[in-house]
Scaffold this motif. Structure first.
Motif, PDB file in Angstrom:
ATOM      1  N   GLU A 168       7.838   3.419  10.419  1.00  0.00           N
ATOM      2  CA  GLU A 168       8.670   4.603  10.817  1.00  0.00           C
ATOM      3  C   GLU A 168       9.500   5.092   9.548  1.00  0.00           C
ATOM      4  O   GLU A 168      10.210   4.277   9.202  1.00  0.00           O
ATOM      5  CB  GLU A 168       9.394   4.260  12.025  1.00  0.00           C
ATOM      6  CG  GLU A 168      10.228   5.603  12.561  1.00  0.00           C
ATOM      7  CD  GLU A 168       9.247   6.598  13.171  1.00  0.00           C
ATOM      8  OE1 GLU A 168       9.906   7.542  13.135  1.00  0.00           O
ATOM      9  OE2 GLU A 168       8.337   6.383  13.332  1.00  0.00           O
ATOM     10  N   GLY A 169       9.594   6.409   9.447  1.00  0.00           N
ATOM     11  CA  GLY A 169      10.295   7.041   8.334  1.00  0.00           C
ATOM     12  C   GLY A 169       9.300   6.698   7.031  1.00  0.00           C
ATOM     13  O   GLY A 169      10.065   7.404   6.058  1.00  0.00           O
ATOM     14  N   GLY A 170       8.431   6.117   7.139  1.00  0.00           N
ATOM     15  CA  GLY A 170       7.726   5.677   5.669  1.00  0.00           C
ATOM     16  C   GLY A 170       7.089   6.972   5.164  1.00  0.00           C
ATOM     17  O   GLY A 170       6.523   7.962   5.714  1.00  0.00           O
ATOM     18  N   ARG A 171       6.707   7.022   4.103  1.00  0.00           N
ATOM     19  CA  ARG A 171       5.975   8.029   3.137  1.00  0.00           C
ATOM     20  C   ARG A 171       4.604   7.313   2.441  1.00  0.00           C
ATOM     21  O   ARG A 171       4.667   6.390   1.723  1.00  0.00           O
ATOM     22  CB  ARG A 171       6.837   8.684   2.092  1.00  0.00           C
ATOM     23  CG  ARG A 171       7.965   9.312   2.333  1.00  0.00           C
ATOM     24  CD  ARG A 171       9.257   8.364   3.044  1.00  0.00           C
ATOM     25  NE  ARG A 171       9.692   7.627   1.700  1.00  0.00           N
ATOM     26  CZ  ARG A 171      10.350   6.426   1.933  1.00  0.00           C
ATOM     27  NH1 ARG A 171      10.584   6.082   3.158  1.00  0.00           N
ATOM     28  NH2 ARG A 171      10.628   5.439   0.826  1.00  0.00           N
ATOM     29  N   LEU A 172       3.534   8.170   2.904  1.00  0.00           N
ATOM     30  CA  LEU A 172       2.275   7.917   2.034  1.00  0.00           C
ATOM     31  C   LEU A 172       2.046   9.045   0.975  1.00  0.00           C
ATOM     32  O   LEU A 172       1.952  10.187   1.478  1.00  0.00           O
ATOM     33  CB  LEU A 172       1.236   7.539   3.166  1.00  0.00           C
ATOM     34  CG  LEU A 172      -0.454   7.181   2.730  1.00  0.00           C
ATOM     35  CD1 LEU A 172      -0.744   6.633   3.871  1.00  0.00           C
ATOM     36  CD2 LEU A 172      -1.104   8.323   2.479  1.00  0.00           C
ATOM     37  N   VAL A 173       1.589   8.607  -0.007  1.00  0.00           N
ATOM     38  CA  VAL A 173       1.362   9.694  -1.294  1.00  0.00           C
ATOM     39  C   VAL A 173      -0.083   9.519  -1.379  1.00  0.00           C
ATOM     40  O   VAL A 173      -0.624   8.395  -1.984  1.00  0.00           O
ATOM     41  CB  VAL A 173       2.278   9.874  -2.236  1.00  0.00           C
ATOM     42  CG1 VAL A 173       2.067  10.850  -3.048  1.00  0.00           C
ATOM     43  CG2 VAL A 173       3.737   9.838  -1.764  1.00  0.00           C
ATOM     44  N   MET A 174      -0.990  10.421  -1.369  1.00  0.00           N
ATOM     45  CA  MET A 174      -2.377  10.414  -1.807  1.00  0.00           C
ATOM     46  C   MET A 174      -2.967  11.642  -2.178  1.00  0.00           C
ATOM     47  O   MET A 174      -2.629  12.710  -1.633  1.00  0.00           O
ATOM     48  CB  MET A 174      -3.262   9.461  -0.872  1.00  0.00           C
ATOM     49  CG  MET A 174      -3.552  10.279   0.412  1.00  0.00           C
ATOM     50  SD  MET A 174      -4.526   9.259   1.281  1.00  0.00           S
ATOM     51  CE  MET A 174      -6.412   9.556   0.412  1.00  0.00           C
ATOM     52  N   PRO A 175      -3.960  11.706  -3.254  1.00  0.00           N
ATOM     53  CA  PRO A 175      -4.741  12.916  -3.282  1.00  0.00           C
ATOM     54  C   PRO A 175      -5.789  12.979  -1.911  1.00  0.00           C
ATOM     55  O   PRO A 175      -6.450  12.310  -1.832  1.00  0.00           O
ATOM     56  CB  PRO A 175      -5.602  12.831  -4.530  1.00  0.00           C
ATOM     57  CG  PRO A 175      -5.491  11.143  -4.682  1.00  0.00           C
ATOM     58  CD  PRO A 175      -4.382  10.598  -3.926  1.00  0.00           C
ATOM     59  N   VAL A 176      -6.093  14.171  -1.798  1.00  0.00           N
ATOM     60  CA  VAL A 176      -6.895  14.518  -0.591  1.00  0.00           C
ATOM     61  C   VAL A 176      -7.670  15.569  -1.015  1.00  0.00           C
ATOM     62  O   VAL A 176      -7.364  16.669  -1.681  1.00  0.00           O
ATOM     63  CB  VAL A 176      -6.264  14.775   0.862  1.00  0.00           C
ATOM     64  CG1 VAL A 176      -5.642  13.503   1.234  1.00  0.00           C
ATOM     65  CG2 VAL A 176      -5.420  15.943   0.557  1.00  0.00           C
ATOM     66  N   ARG A 177      -8.914  15.777  -0.605  1.00  0.00           N
ATOM     67  CA  ARG A 177      -9.737  16.965  -0.956  1.00  0.00           C
ATOM     68  C   ARG A 177      -9.405  18.141   0.018  1.00  0.00           C
ATOM     69  O   ARG A 177      -9.128  18.137   1.184  1.00  0.00           O
ATOM     70  CB  ARG A 177     -11.241  16.647  -0.507  1.00  0.00           C
ATOM     71  CG  ARG A 177     -11.692  15.611  -1.579  1.00  0.00           C
ATOM     72  CD  ARG A 177     -13.317  15.186  -1.026  1.00  0.00           C
ATOM     73  NE  ARG A 177     -13.962  14.072  -1.786  1.00  0.00           N
ATOM     74  CZ  ARG A 177     -13.770  12.839  -1.248  1.00  0.00           C
ATOM     75  NH1 ARG A 177     -13.440  12.619   0.004  1.00  0.00           N
ATOM     76  NH2 ARG A 177     -14.154  11.808  -2.070  1.00  0.00           N
ATOM     77  N   ASP A 178      -9.452  19.425  -0.507  1.00  0.00           N
ATOM     78  CA  ASP A 178      -9.310  20.550   0.108  1.00  0.00           C
ATOM     79  C   ASP A 178     -10.307  21.674  -0.372  1.00  0.00           C
ATOM     80  O   ASP A 178     -11.072  21.434  -1.146  1.00  0.00           O
ATOM     81  CB  ASP A 178      -7.612  21.116   0.091  1.00  0.00           C
ATOM     82  CG  ASP A 178      -7.460  21.419  -1.328  1.00  0.00           C
ATOM     83  OD1 ASP A 178      -8.240  21.574  -2.212  1.00  0.00           O
ATOM     84  OD2 ASP A 178      -6.240  21.823  -1.504  1.00  0.00           O
ATOM     85  N   ALA A 179      -9.829  22.738   0.251  1.00  0.00           N
ATOM     86  CA  ALA A 179     -10.979  23.944  -0.032  1.00  0.00           C
ATOM     87  C   ALA A 179     -11.113  24.216  -1.713  1.00  0.00           C
ATOM     88  O   ALA A 179     -12.081  24.435  -2.155  1.00  0.00           O
ATOM     89  CB  ALA A 179     -10.712  25.175   0.627  1.00  0.00           C
TER      90      ALA A 179
END
Length: 208
Positions: A168-179
């Motif tokens: 809870e309150g944590g952060r996940l950082v990652m690259p994701v595909r978008d348009a």
């Protein structure tokens, strides 16, 4: 040689990281402390402190220093945080994280890279970092919950197992595909809900 690499490291941090807006003194100090050339294959040593990704074997790369710093800075880490890194590769980013957070677990699907990463962090005396061979999409539930999770590969969305392991309150950082291609995104868990904040365009290997 030691003086040459220290000078190159200082230039790298000053000219390609600090000059581009990364200001966290703990992160800058960590980037200065970790010798990137130890995490680069011998054929690429001359480019160890260039701001570019480099091959590390198994079809993988070590990310450019500015991108490593950008991802870590985006997570707003505290010194007491527990961190999971998915796709730890050569171990360079995990070594940086080991100077900034309390404890770091790296997951990598290529066993040869895991073994090499373990040897490198042992050589540096980093007992706050450990590596495991496994499927990063499943995370490492034995160490959960994590205050921050980093995913060094592109997917359509964060794997559900990783969000489950985020505190809870944590952060996940990652690259994701978008348009438009790929976007680095920070996900924050608040009251069981996940809020996404797009950060910047990027390019990574795919999450498999």
């Amino acid at each position: 040689m030691a003086t040459d690499t220290q000078d190159a490291r200082e230039r790298m941090v000053r000219e390609t990281i600090e000059a581009r807006g990364i200001a966290d003194p703990r992160l800058l100090g960590a980037m200065l402390s970790v010798p990137r050339h130890l995490f680069v294959d011998e054929d690429w040593l001359e480019l160890a402190y260039a701001d570019r990704p480099l091959p590390i074997g198994e079809g993988q790369t070590i990310s450019q220093p500015f991108m490593v710093a950008t991802m870590i800075d985006a997570a707003r880490l505290g010194p007491g945080d527990r961190v999971l890194e998915v796709g730890s590769g050569s171990g360079y980013a995990a070594a940086i994280l080991g100077h900034v957070a309390k404890f770091v677990i790296g997951i990598e699907r290529h066993e040869s890279l895991v073994e090499a990463a373990r040897e490198r962090v042992t050589r540096l005396g980093l007992d706050t970092v450990e590596f495991h061979h496994g499927d990063g999409r499943q995370g490492w539930p034995q160490g959960a919950p994590y205050d921050a999770i980093f995913v060094a590969a592109t997917g359509d969305a964060p794997p559900p197992a990783l969000l489950d392991q985020l505190a809870e309150g944590g952060r996940l950082v990652m690259p994701v595909r978008d348009a438009g291609g790929e976007m680095l995104v920070r996900y924050e868990k608040r009251s069981g809900e996940v809020e996404a904040t797009p950060l910047c365009p990027v390019r990574f290997v795919p999450l498999v």
